[in-house]
Structure formats: structure tokens, C-alpha cells
Scaffold this motif. Sequence first.
Motif, mmCIF file in Angstrom:
data_model
loop_
_atom_site.group_PDB
_atom_site.id
_atom_site.type_symbol
_atom_site.label_atom_id
_atom_site.label_comp_id
_atom_site.label_asym_id
_atom_site.label_seq_id
_atom_site.Cartn_x
_atom_site.Cartn_y
_atom_site.Cartn_z
ATOM 1 N N THR A 208 24.539 3.531 -88.478
ATOM 2 C CA THR A 208 25.283 2.167 -87.608
ATOM 3 C C THR A 208 26.293 2.858 -86.822
ATOM 4 O O THR A 208 27.327 3.269 -87.689
ATOM 5 N N ILE A 209 26.338 2.422 -85.335
ATOM 6 C CA ILE A 209 27.572 3.148 -84.567
ATOM 7 C C ILE A 209 28.141 1.993 -84.198
ATOM 8 O O ILE A 209 27.675 1.137 -83.163
ATOM 9 N N PRO A 210 29.466 1.740 -84.546
ATOM 10 C CA PRO A 210 30.266 0.538 -83.885
ATOM 11 C C PRO A 210 30.646 0.947 -82.250
ATOM 12 O O PRO A 210 31.280 2.015 -82.242
ATOM 13 N N LEU A 211 30.022 0.240 -81.240
ATOM 14 C CA LEU A 211 30.322 0.236 -80.095
ATOM 15 C C LEU A 211 31.586 0.616 -79.584
ATOM 16 O O LEU A 211 31.958 1.571 -78.869
ATOM 17 N N GLU A 212 32.352 -0.217 -79.732
ATOM 18 C CA GLU A 212 33.966 -0.074 -79.147
ATOM 19 C C GLU A 212 34.611 0.926 -79.712
ATOM 20 O O GLU A 212 35.490 1.627 -78.904
ATOM 21 N N GLU A 213 34.521 1.121 -80.887
ATOM 22 C CA GLU A 213 35.225 2.334 -81.724
ATOM 23 C C GLU A 213 34.726 3.662 -80.888
ATOM 24 O O GLU A 213 35.630 4.594 -81.038
ATOM 25 N N VAL A 214 33.426 3.756 -80.676
ATOM 26 C CA VAL A 214 33.051 5.164 -80.240
ATOM 27 C C VAL A 214 33.403 5.191 -78.645
ATOM 28 O O VAL A 214 33.482 6.150 -78.280
ATOM 29 N N LEU A 215 33.307 4.229 -78.112
ATOM 30 C CA LEU A 215 33.316 4.272 -76.484
ATOM 31 C C LEU A 215 34.707 4.323 -76.040
ATOM 32 O O LEU A 215 35.075 4.926 -75.072
ATOM 33 N N GLY A 216 35.533 3.340 -76.509
ATOM 34 C CA GLY A 216 36.774 3.202 -75.956
ATOM 35 C C GLY A 216 37.027 2.742 -74.542
ATOM 36 O O GLY A 216 35.869 2.123 -74.078
ATOM 37 N N PRO A 217 38.106 2.607 -73.682
ATOM 38 C CA PRO A 217 38.049 1.850 -72.545
ATOM 39 C C PRO A 217 37.684 2.653 -71.333
ATOM 40 O O PRO A 217 37.516 2.203 -70.138
ATOM 41 N N ASN A 218 37.348 3.941 -71.434
ATOM 42 C CA ASN A 218 37.143 4.909 -70.347
ATOM 43 C C ASN A 218 35.788 5.427 -70.268
ATOM 44 O O ASN A 218 35.585 6.411 -69.429
ATOM 45 N N SER A 219 35.025 4.752 -71.128
ATOM 46 C CA SER A 219 33.610 5.378 -71.041
ATOM 47 C C SER A 219 32.456 4.294 -70.783
ATOM 48 O O SER A 219 32.744 3.204 -71.151
ATOM 49 N N ASP A 220 31.531 4.745 -70.125
ATOM 50 C CA ASP A 220 30.485 3.905 -69.801
ATOM 51 C C ASP A 220 29.214 3.901 -70.635
ATOM 52 O O ASP A 220 28.311 3.163 -70.521
ATOM 53 N N GLY A 221 29.113 4.716 -71.411
ATOM 54 C CA GLY A 221 27.787 4.988 -72.460
ATOM 55 C C GLY A 221 28.292 6.372 -73.355
ATOM 56 O O GLY A 221 29.473 6.977 -73.211
ATOM 57 N N ALA A 222 27.180 6.690 -74.007
ATOM 58 C CA ALA A 222 27.434 7.639 -74.839
ATOM 59 C C ALA A 222 25.756 8.344 -75.263
ATOM 60 O O ALA A 222 24.825 7.790 -75.203
ATOM 61 N N ALA A 223 26.024 9.731 -75.359
ATOM 62 C CA ALA A 223 24.889 10.520 -75.848
ATOM 63 C C ALA A 223 24.902 10.492 -77.353
ATOM 64 O O ALA A 223 26.031 10.797 -78.038
ATOM 65 N N ILE A 224 23.670 10.373 -78.180
ATOM 66 C CA ILE A 224 23.755 10.495 -79.510
ATOM 67 C C ILE A 224 22.809 11.874 -79.614
ATOM 68 O O ILE A 224 21.889 11.963 -79.471
ATOM 69 N N ILE A 225 23.395 12.813 -80.066
ATOM 70 C CA ILE A 225 22.740 14.368 -80.265
ATOM 71 C C ILE A 225 22.819 14.656 -81.707
ATOM 72 O O ILE A 225 23.731 14.523 -82.614
ATOM 73 N N VAL A 226 21.661 15.223 -82.083
ATOM 74 C CA VAL A 226 21.421 15.958 -83.255
ATOM 75 C C VAL A 226 21.402 17.465 -83.177
ATOM 76 O O VAL A 226 20.478 17.890 -82.190
ATOM 77 N N GLN A 227 22.420 18.181 -83.715
ATOM 78 C CA GLN A 227 22.538 19.668 -83.357
ATOM 79 C C GLN A 227 22.765 20.430 -84.614
ATOM 80 O O GLN A 227 23.532 20.047 -85.439
ATOM 81 N N GLU A 228 21.967 21.562 -84.803
ATOM 82 C CA GLU A 228 22.030 22.242 -85.991
ATOM 83 C C GLU A 228 23.358 23.173 -85.815
ATOM 84 O O GLU A 228 23.878 23.030 -84.588
ATOM 85 N N LYS A 229 23.821 23.801 -86.926
ATOM 86 C CA LYS A 229 25.026 24.573 -86.880
ATOM 87 C C LYS A 229 24.535 25.905 -87.347
ATOM 88 O O LYS A 229 23.612 26.097 -87.948
ATOM 89 N N ASN A 230 25.052 26.823 -86.593
ATOM 90 C CA ASN A 230 24.997 28.236 -86.744
ATOM 91 C C ASN A 230 26.196 28.883 -87.502
ATOM 92 O O ASN A 230 27.275 29.286 -86.833
ATOM 93 N N GLY A 231 26.406 28.359 -88.862
ATOM 94 C CA GLY A 231 27.329 28.730 -89.554
ATOM 95 C C GLY A 231 28.476 27.471 -89.255
ATOM 96 O O GLY A 231 28.016 26.575 -89.209
ATOM 97 N N THR A 232 29.546 27.991 -88.795
ATOM 98 C CA THR A 232 30.413 26.800 -88.187
ATOM 99 C C THR A 232 30.433 26.731 -86.648
ATOM 100 O O THR A 232 31.117 25.906 -86.252
#
Length: 245
Positions: A208-232
Amino acid sequence: MNASPLRLGLASVVLCLAALPAGAIEIRNQADTVVELFTSQGCSRCPDADRLLAQLGAREDIVALAYHIDYWDYIGWEDTFALPANTELQKGYAESWGKNRIYTPQMVINGQSAVVGSDVAEAERAIEQAAPLLPVTLRINGPDSIVFSAPADQELSAAVVWVVPYRARAEVTIERGENSGQALPYTHIVTSRQAIGMWNPAQGAEITIPLEEVLGPNSDGAAIIVQEKNGTLPGRILGASLFIR
């Protein structure tokens, strides 16, 4: 502008639009490709790449993100959108691929390959070769949050779930440096990037993603990305969706 002076030490799926009331957010599920552009307001070759990213970002099968970097600030103009973390992400990609230099404009396709960001033919070729590996969906969870979910897939590796807020568009008048005197448009401007959890190949994930916490005042949207790690280091992108408010 070509390679940076910095050296490092180190197909298509159907777009789903959520039916939402007026004033609510729009969800775009199941993007085929994530295109990340590393760019700078002080780079003479970057405006062409910025325009290309805007065109790609209008496509329903692409998540477009502009990461403004800070290592060209010394030539006379400080990029107003630059974040040190963006430069570190670009360095991370380079190190992950065994490279020792970074440059602008650079487009990274699904975290796996890179092309000169102003090269339309190379960018299109890389996008055509990309393919989504993991279905990622978002859904509305009341007025204040959305829910991310992705199923299990034991043929893939564990991955980080990132939220990448962005500003849809802006215009900046460049007063110094290589682009001095130009009023340049920018789109999909990354404002931050934060990990919100892990995707488990044996169990999948739901967050669950709280909208205001992740967006803040200067953003119009957000991408949610699932990304592997290559070590760090950052690895390939398995899947992505986005939402726009």
C-alpha cells in the motif's frame, strides 16, 4: 556534448486505465518499457533527447523518466532539476555494465541497455527489443492511497520496488552555459526516488502506497518500478506501472 569528464571508481500489452471520478488519479498499468533519460540543462546535445523523451512518454506502452544530473553544472549553468542521487544512479548503471565513464544525453532501456539519448533510431531499436517480464498492477485504495501488486515468478530474481515521483512538465530559461538564451521545455522530471519494499519471486508482493507521502507538493505522478539488483548496483527492470494525479 559527449562523454563526461567524470571517471567512475567503481510485444505490447494493453494499457489499462482505471475508471475514476473527476479530480482523482489515473492509473496506467502494464507498461512494456521503462525509458530513463540522464540529461542536463547545461548540455548542448540534450534538448534533442529531451524532446524525444517527451514523445516517448506520450506513448501508452512506455514509462518515461528524466533524471537531471549535476556533473555539468561547472560549465556555467546549474541545472534547476538536478539531484546528486540521479548522478549516482547513472554511475551505478555504468558500474553494473563494467563501464568507467558516464555521459549525457544517455537513455537507459529497462535497466539493461543504453543508447545516446538523442539517437532516435537507436532508441526505437532498443525499445522494440525490450519486453516486460513481470505484470505490475496498481489499484485505488480509497482517496489517499493506491495498492501495488505483482505476482510470484520463480524464474526471476528478487527485486526492489521503487517509487519514482515526477513532475509532468516545466519550461526553464537557460541564462548561462551551452544553452544560454534558450527557453527549453522539460517533461517527466524525476523529483525523488525511494525504495518501498521488496518483490519476492516465490510470493510476489503487495504494498500500500500513501499518495501524499510519496508525491509531495512538486510531483504530478509517479512510476512504480520493480528492479533487480546486481549486487548493490541497479539491474534490469522487470516491470512498471504509473499513476498521474
